[in-house]
Design a protein around this motif. Structure first.
Motif, PDB file in Angstrom:
ATOM      1  N   GLU A 121       0.837  -1.193   0.000  1.00 43.99           N
ATOM      2  CA  GLU A 121       0.000   0.000   0.000  1.00 43.99           C
ATOM      3  C   GLU A 121       0.876   1.249   0.000  1.00 43.99           C
ATOM      4  OE1 GLU A 121      -2.701  -0.245   3.251  1.00 43.99           O
ATOM      5  OE2 GLU A 121      -3.777  -1.982   2.451  1.00 43.99           O
ATOM      6  N   PRO A 122       1.352   1.672  -1.157  1.00 44.44           N
ATOM      7  CA  PRO A 122       2.160   2.892  -1.205  1.00 44.44           C
ATOM      8  C   PRO A 122       1.313   4.131  -0.932  1.00 44.44           C
ATOM      9  CG  PRO A 122       1.710   2.094  -3.423  1.00 44.44           C
ATOM     10  CD  PRO A 122       1.209   1.034  -2.481  1.00 44.44           C
ATOM     11  N   ASP A 123       1.947   5.124  -0.319  1.00 47.59           N
ATOM     12  CA  ASP A 123       1.284   6.413  -0.156  1.00 47.59           C
ATOM     13  C   ASP A 123       1.244   7.176  -1.474  1.00 47.59           C
ATOM     14  OD1 ASP A 123       0.890   6.307   2.741  1.00 47.59           O
ATOM     15  OD2 ASP A 123       3.079   6.457   2.852  1.00 47.59           O
ATOM     16  N   LEU A 124       2.290   6.987  -2.287  1.00 41.28           N
ATOM     17  CA  LEU A 124       2.406   7.704  -3.556  1.00 41.28           C
ATOM     18  C   LEU A 124       2.968   6.767  -4.604  1.00 41.28           C
ATOM     19  CD1 LEU A 124       2.406  10.392  -5.213  1.00 41.28           C
ATOM     20  CD2 LEU A 124       4.748  10.747  -4.394  1.00 41.28           C
ATOM     21  N   VAL A 125       2.315   6.726  -5.756  1.00 34.28           N
ATOM     22  CA  VAL A 125       2.827   5.993  -6.913  1.00 34.28           C
ATOM     23  C   VAL A 125       3.315   7.012  -7.929  1.00 34.28           C
ATOM     24  CG1 VAL A 125       2.269   4.435  -8.817  1.00 34.28           C
ATOM     25  CG2 VAL A 125       1.299   4.031  -6.545  1.00 34.28           C
ATOM     26  N   VAL A 126       4.567   6.877  -8.323  1.00 36.49           N
ATOM     27  CA  VAL A 126       5.160   7.749  -9.330  1.00 36.49           C
ATOM     28  C   VAL A 126       5.177   6.997 -10.655  1.00 36.49           C
ATOM     29  CG1 VAL A 126       7.215   9.005 -10.040  1.00 36.49           C
ATOM     30  CG2 VAL A 126       6.588   8.914  -7.619  1.00 36.49           C
ATOM     31  N   LEU A 127       4.454   7.538 -11.647  1.00 38.53           N
ATOM     32  CA  LEU A 127       4.426   6.936 -12.982  1.00 38.53           C
ATOM     33  C   LEU A 127       5.486   7.603 -13.830  1.00 38.53           C
ATOM     34  CD1 LEU A 127       0.598   6.565 -13.759  1.00 38.53           C
ATOM     35  CD2 LEU A 127       2.168   4.935 -12.672  1.00 38.53           C
ATOM     36  N   ALA A 128       6.631   6.923 -13.989  1.00 43.50           N
ATOM     37  CA  ALA A 128       7.712   7.412 -14.827  1.00 43.50           C
ATOM     38  C   ALA A 128       7.869   6.523 -16.055  1.00 43.50           C
ATOM     39  CB  ALA A 128       9.017   7.457 -14.034  1.00 43.50           C
ATOM     40  N   SER A 129       6.810   5.852 -16.417  1.00 38.72           N
ATOM     41  CA  SER A 129       6.797   4.931 -17.553  1.00 38.72           C
ATOM     42  C   SER A 129       6.436   5.687 -18.833  1.00 38.72           C
ATOM     43  CB  SER A 129       5.774   3.816 -17.280  1.00 38.72           C
ATOM     44  OG  SER A 129       4.521   4.369 -16.917  1.00 38.72           O
ATOM     45  N   PRO A 130       6.596   5.035 -20.015  1.00 42.53           N
ATOM     46  CA  PRO A 130       6.245   5.708 -21.269  1.00 42.53           C
ATOM     47  C   PRO A 130       4.800   6.204 -21.294  1.00 42.53           C
ATOM     48  CG  PRO A 130       7.547   3.756 -21.732  1.00 42.53           C
ATOM     49  CD  PRO A 130       7.241   3.723 -20.254  1.00 42.53           C
ATOM     50  N   THR A 131       4.564   7.261 -22.051  1.00 39.28           N
ATOM     51  CA  THR A 131       3.250   7.918 -22.082  1.00 39.28           C
ATOM     52  C   THR A 131       2.119   6.947 -22.375  1.00 39.28           C
ATOM     53  OG1 THR A 131       4.254  10.009 -22.756  1.00 39.28           O
ATOM     54  CG2 THR A 131       1.916   9.716 -23.240  1.00 39.28           C
ATOM     55  N   ALA A 132       2.322   6.029 -23.317  1.00 37.24           N
ATOM     56  CA  ALA A 132       1.243   5.120 -23.707  1.00 37.24           C
ATOM     57  C   ALA A 132       0.785   4.231 -22.565  1.00 37.24           C
ATOM     58  CB  ALA A 132       1.695   4.259 -24.888  1.00 37.24           C
ATOM     59  N   SER A 133       1.626   4.033 -21.555  1.00 41.79           N
ATOM     60  CA  SER A 133       1.247   3.170 -20.428  1.00 41.79           C
ATOM     61  C   SER A 133       0.405   3.885 -19.392  1.00 41.79           C
ATOM     62  CB  SER A 133       2.514   2.622 -19.752  1.00 41.79           C
ATOM     63  OG  SER A 133       3.194   3.660 -19.048  1.00 41.79           O
ATOM     64  N   HIS A 134       0.355   5.209 -19.436  1.00 41.36           N
ATOM     65  CA  HIS A 134      -0.301   5.955 -18.367  1.00 41.36           C
ATOM     66  C   HIS A 134      -1.802   5.686 -18.292  1.00 41.36           C
ATOM     67  CE1 HIS A 134       3.110   9.203 -18.541  1.00 41.36           C
ATOM     68  NE2 HIS A 134       3.520   8.034 -18.076  1.00 41.36           N
ATOM     69  N   VAL A 135      -2.468   5.608 -19.441  1.00 45.87           N
ATOM     70  CA  VAL A 135      -3.925   5.452 -19.439  1.00 45.87           C
ATOM     71  C   VAL A 135      -4.351   4.172 -18.731  1.00 45.87           C
ATOM     72  CG1 VAL A 135      -5.942   5.066 -20.908  1.00 45.87           C
ATOM     73  CG2 VAL A 135      -4.374   6.951 -21.406  1.00 45.87           C
ATOM     74  N   PRO A 136      -3.838   2.972 -19.110  1.00 46.40           N
ATOM     75  CA  PRO A 136      -4.268   1.778 -18.378  1.00 46.40           C
ATOM     76  C   PRO A 136      -3.832   1.766 -16.918  1.00 46.40           C
ATOM     77  CG  PRO A 136      -2.520   1.251 -19.947  1.00 46.40           C
ATOM     78  CD  PRO A 136      -2.978   2.630 -20.258  1.00 46.40           C
ATOM     79  N   LEU A 137      -2.661   2.333 -16.611  1.00 46.44           N
ATOM     80  CA  LEU A 137      -2.204   2.343 -15.224  1.00 46.44           C
ATOM     81  C   LEU A 137      -3.095   3.234 -14.363  1.00 46.44           C
ATOM     82  CD1 LEU A 137       1.671   2.490 -15.725  1.00 46.44           C
ATOM     83  CD2 LEU A 137       0.331   0.561 -14.857  1.00 46.44           C
ATOM     84  N   LEU A 138      -3.436   4.404 -14.862  1.00 49.18           N
ATOM     85  CA  LEU A 138      -4.301   5.307 -14.107  1.00 49.18           C
ATOM     86  C   LEU A 138      -5.706   4.743 -13.965  1.00 49.18           C
ATOM     87  CD1 LEU A 138      -3.282   8.787 -15.540  1.00 49.18           C
ATOM     88  CD2 LEU A 138      -3.104   8.073 -13.153  1.00 49.18           C
ATOM     89  N   ALA A 139      -6.195   4.125 -15.019  1.00 46.40           N
ATOM     90  CA  ALA A 139      -7.587   3.663 -15.011  1.00 46.40           C
ATOM     91  C   ALA A 139      -7.786   2.424 -14.151  1.00 46.40           C
ATOM     92  CB  ALA A 139      -8.038   3.395 -16.441  1.00 46.40           C
ATOM     93  N   ASP A 140      -6.782   1.535 -14.118  1.00 48.39           N
ATOM     94  CA  ASP A 140      -7.022   0.199 -13.585  1.00 48.39           C
ATOM     95  C   ASP A 140      -6.156  -0.195 -12.394  1.00 48.39           C
ATOM     96  OD1 ASP A 140      -8.869  -0.172 -15.677  1.00 48.39           O
ATOM     97  OD2 ASP A 140      -7.271  -0.801 -17.038  1.00 48.39           O
ATOM     98  N   HIS A 141      -5.272   0.681 -11.940  1.00 49.03           N
ATOM     99  CA  HIS A 141      -4.352   0.297 -10.870  1.00 49.03           C
ATOM    100  C   HIS A 141      -4.247   1.386  -9.807  1.00 49.03           C
ATOM    101  CE1 HIS A 141      -2.741  -3.266 -13.000  1.00 49.03           C
ATOM    102  NE2 HIS A 141      -2.878  -2.535 -14.084  1.00 49.03           N
ATOM    103  N   PHE A 142      -3.711   0.999  -8.647  1.00 52.69           N
ATOM    104  CA  PHE A 142      -3.294   1.919  -7.581  1.00 52.69           C
ATOM    105  C   PHE A 142      -4.431   2.842  -7.123  1.00 52.69           C
ATOM    106  CE2 PHE A 142       0.097   2.117 -11.033  1.00 52.69           C
ATOM    107  CZ  PHE A 142       0.685   0.918 -10.689  1.00 52.69           C
TER     108      PHE A 142
END
Length: 329
Positions: free
Chosen positions: A68-89
């Motif tokens: 259970e992180p307090d903060l998730v930092v998305l430093a991955s390629p731009t195309a990965s942001h949409v599924p990560l934001l929508a479905d994770h964390f």
């Protein structure tokens, strides 16, 4: 007790910007998890961070096992942001590297899906890192004092040298449509700086692109923005320049301010004389100031950076530029 951090994505942005800053902020932010599909990159980034973070191959592993992180930092390629934001964390605050997506509609879809779940979603912020450059922060402070009167014109640019040094070998995903091209890579920063200087609303009124034969995204762009009361901004970006350069020039009713290559700041006041101001980078680079602000925001439950809505407005400007762009012959 430091806030627990999950760093997702172990590419150049993580290596060059996030990791040095997170090391400098280790007393307030503790990276406990490092996530990347490539084992060599996970190991490299993990070895650069204090405290021996757990190395994970994918975000699904971070969503399980009681992590259970307090903060998730998305430093991955731009195309990965949409599924990560929508479905994770969902329970964590998110600090997402810019842009949230290559297009505004994609970003809005991701944020809407995130907010629609049964579990309350943590706040989402986007990395507008240039606001934390010491020279830029000083420029904005000077503008607030009125030393050059009312700011009315911005001329900003970022030139990087031609491939293969920059794009194909080091950031190949930038060359795909979902990478966003040079607009998402470089013009995005200059657009939000223009908004910070001139205020809203701004609208794209002209755009000139250059796309090399065989490429699917623009490699050079010249964009003109116009605002209320005659304010305007010109943004010039290139992956194909002979010499690298970055600049931000602001003209006001009583003077001007210039920043060159991030560190050289000069001010011309009503007396017409130019004065140089020294600018020093903090330990850990300008991202350390960004992370200090993120830690302060976590303490109050606010978005740990620039709110996602502001990032959407920048994407709207860039999408508008794309819609009116003329290809340079």
């Amino acid at each position: 007790m430091p806030y627990s951090i999950a760093l997702v994505g172990c590419g150049l942005a993580a290596e060059l910007f996030h990791v040095p800053a997170l090391r400098a902020m280790a007393d307030r932010l503790h990276v406990r998890w490092v996530v990347d599909p490539r084992a060599d990159r996970r190991q490299l980034i993990g070895a650069m961070l204090p405290g021996e973070p757990e190395l994970l191959p994918d975000p699904d592993a971070l969503d399980t096992g009681g992590r259970e992180p307090d903060l998730v930092v998305l430093a991955s390629p731009t195309a990965s942001h949409v599924p990560l934001l929508a479905d994770h964390f969902r329970g964590a605050a998110i600090l997402c590297e810019k842009p949230v997506a290559a297009r505004a509609a994609q970003a809005r879809t991701a944020l809407q899906r995130r907010s629609a779940g049964a579990i309350p979603a943590g706040p989402v912020a986007v990395v507008h890192s240039e606001l934390f450059r010491p020279a830029v922060a000083r420029l904005l402070t000077l503008l607030d004092t009125g030393v050059i009167g009312r700011a009315h014109t911005v001329n900003a640019g970022h030139h990087l040298t031609a491939p293969p040094e920059h794009v194909p070998q080091r950031l190949p995903w930038r060359l795909a449509p979902d990478g966003g091209g040079v607009l998402a890579d470089l013009a995005y920063h200059l657009a939000y700086l223009s908004v910070a200087v001139l205020g809203r609303p701004l609208a794209s009124t002209q755009a000139l692109f250059a796309t090399p034969p065989g490429a699917v995204v623009e490699h050079e762009a010249l964009v003109h923005l116009a605002g209320v009361s005659g304010t305007e901004a010109t943004i010039e970006v290139s992956w194909l320049a002979a010499t690298p350069r970055w600049w931000l020039a602001v003209d006001g009713t009583q003077g001007a301010i210039r920043v060159d290559d991030y560190r050289q700041l000069k001010v011309c006041g009503p007396d017409g004389l130019w004065r140089a101001e020294p600018v020093d980078e903090p330990a850990g680079g300008h991202y350390s100031a960004l992370y200090a602000a993120a830690a302060d925001a976590l303490a109050t439950g606010h978005a740990p950076g620039t709110p996602a809505d502001a990032g959407l407005q920048v994407l709207d400007l860039l999408d508008s530029a794309r819609s009116i762009a003329v290809e340079r012959g």
